[in-house]
Design a protein around this motif. Structure first.
Motif, PDB file in Angstrom:
ATOM      1  N   PRO A 172       0.918  -1.166  -0.045  1.00 41.68           N
ATOM      2  CA  PRO A 172      -0.048  -0.065  -0.034  1.00 41.68           C
ATOM      3  C   PRO A 172       0.940   1.169  -0.124  1.00 41.68           C
ATOM      4  O   PRO A 172       1.984   1.287   0.598  1.00 41.68           O
ATOM      5  N   LEU A 173       0.537   2.242  -0.818  1.00 35.17           N
ATOM      6  CA  LEU A 173       1.065   3.619  -0.837  1.00 35.17           C
ATOM      7  C   LEU A 173       0.234   4.595  -0.814  1.00 35.17           C
ATOM      8  O   LEU A 173      -1.015   4.573  -1.448  1.00 35.17           O
ATOM      9  N   ALA A 174       0.535   5.632  -0.314  1.00 32.47           N
ATOM     10  CA  ALA A 174      -0.087   6.895  -0.475  1.00 32.47           C
ATOM     11  C   ALA A 174      -0.188   7.503  -1.846  1.00 32.47           C
ATOM     12  O   ALA A 174       0.902   7.325  -2.665  1.00 32.47           O
ATOM     13  N   PHE A 175      -0.878   8.258  -2.417  1.00 31.86           N
ATOM     14  CA  PHE A 175      -1.059   8.550  -3.578  1.00 31.86           C
ATOM     15  C   PHE A 175      -1.681   9.940  -3.855  1.00 31.86           C
ATOM     16  O   PHE A 175      -2.438  10.300  -2.875  1.00 31.86           O
ATOM     17  N   TRP A 176      -1.600  10.532  -4.862  1.00 33.65           N
ATOM     18  CA  TRP A 176      -2.284  11.654  -5.417  1.00 33.65           C
ATOM     19  C   TRP A 176      -2.642  11.791  -6.880  1.00 33.65           C
ATOM     20  O   TRP A 176      -1.770  11.222  -7.677  1.00 33.65           O
ATOM     21  N   ALA A 216       0.983  19.303  -3.848  1.00 30.66           N
ATOM     22  CA  ALA A 216      -0.240  18.640  -3.777  1.00 30.66           C
ATOM     23  C   ALA A 216      -0.170  17.301  -3.027  1.00 30.66           C
ATOM     24  O   ALA A 216      -1.119  17.011  -2.440  1.00 30.66           O
ATOM     25  N   PHE A 217       0.744  16.646  -3.355  1.00 32.98           N
ATOM     26  CA  PHE A 217       1.016  15.246  -2.711  1.00 32.98           C
ATOM     27  C   PHE A 217       1.166  15.528  -1.442  1.00 32.98           C
ATOM     28  O   PHE A 217       0.561  14.782  -0.643  1.00 32.98           O
ATOM     29  N   ALA A 218       1.939  16.432  -0.875  1.00 38.95           N
ATOM     30  CA  ALA A 218       2.038  16.465   0.557  1.00 38.95           C
ATOM     31  C   ALA A 218       0.996  16.932   1.211  1.00 38.95           C
ATOM     32  O   ALA A 218       0.405  16.676   2.319  1.00 38.95           O
ATOM     33  N   ALA A 219       0.300  17.908   0.757  1.00 39.90           N
ATOM     34  CA  ALA A 219      -1.039  18.334   1.090  1.00 39.90           C
ATOM     35  C   ALA A 219      -2.287  17.359   1.456  1.00 39.90           C
ATOM     36  O   ALA A 219      -2.922  17.288   2.308  1.00 39.90           O
ATOM     37  N   LYS A 220      -2.150  16.656   0.500  1.00 39.82           N
ATOM     38  CA  LYS A 220      -3.330  15.302   0.456  1.00 39.82           C
ATOM     39  C   LYS A 220      -3.060  14.561   1.565  1.00 39.82           C
ATOM     40  O   LYS A 220      -3.966  14.006   2.411  1.00 39.82           O
ATOM     41  N   ASP A 221      -1.781  14.028   1.643  1.00 33.35           N
ATOM     42  CA  ASP A 221      -1.299  12.859   2.635  1.00 33.35           C
ATOM     43  C   ASP A 221      -0.822  13.397   4.011  1.00 33.35           C
ATOM     44  O   ASP A 221      -1.063  12.668   4.912  1.00 33.35           O
ATOM     45  N   GLY A 222      -0.552  14.799   4.020  1.00 29.79           N
ATOM     46  CA  GLY A 222       0.128  15.242   5.240  1.00 29.79           C
ATOM     47  C   GLY A 222       1.686  14.866   5.368  1.00 29.79           C
ATOM     48  O   GLY A 222       1.946  14.737   6.645  1.00 29.79           O
ATOM     49  N   TRP A 223       2.154  14.284   4.291  1.00 24.00           N
ATOM     50  CA  TRP A 223       3.449  13.755   4.542  1.00 24.00           C
ATOM     51  C   TRP A 223       4.165  14.039   3.224  1.00 24.00           C
ATOM     52  O   TRP A 223       3.779  13.950   2.144  1.00 24.00           O
TER      53      TRP A 223
END
Length: 156
Positions: free
Chosen positions: A46-50, A108-115
């Motif tokens: 599993p990975l975070a995504f945008w 945008a990636f950082a804003a969505k995931d918080g990381w």
């Protein structure tokens, strides 16, 4: 809409499935990422995504199996949702280092995931996944017509 609702009223139309698939791509936080190495050894993580509206952005260490596999082959399958309401994407990935990554994508990636992988370990890179096939279905009655995108073009 839940898959229970769709089972009670019958299969969703392809248009409704596309709408719900795009909603999932926008709101979900994580995705199952399937890759394989040159010998065919599978890897599923599993990975975070945008989702930028056209492509899926992932970040992982270039030194782990997923990063190595994506760098070597560029082939990936992404699975969003759960087994009774799935969106499956077959795509091609291209790697970008943090220096190559457009600032707006990283932000945008950082804003969505918080990381923010750009501020984490230097071995983190980004992968832009270009969807080639997208399928969406809930239960067996929706198996027919589950392919909503083929060769990167929406069929619906």
């Amino acid at each position: 809409m839940t898959s229970v609702d769709s089972r009670l009223r019958g299969p969703r139309s392809p248009e409704q499935r596309k709408h719900e698939a795009l909603e999932r791509l926008t709101r979900d936080n994580d995705v199952w990422v399937a890759t394989a190495d040159a010998t065919g050894e599978p890897c599923l993580v599993p990975l975070a995504f945008w989702w930028d509206g056209e492509t899926v952005w992932l970040s992982t260490r270039v030194t782990n199996p997923t990063g190595r596999n994506l760098s070597a082959t560029g082939k990936v399958r992404l699975c969003f949702g759960h087994t009774r309401d799935v969106v499956l994407v077959h795509g091609t990935a291209r790697m970008l280092t943090r220096e190559e990554l457009p600032v707006e994508v990283g932000d945008a990636f950082a804003a969505k995931d918080g990381w923010d992988p750009r501020e984490d370990h230097p071995s983190y890179v980004f992968f832009q996944v270009i969807p080639e096939v997208l399928q969406a279905w809930g239960t067996v009655p929706e198996m027919n017509g589950r392919t909503l995108m083929r060769e990167g073009t929406w069929l619906v």
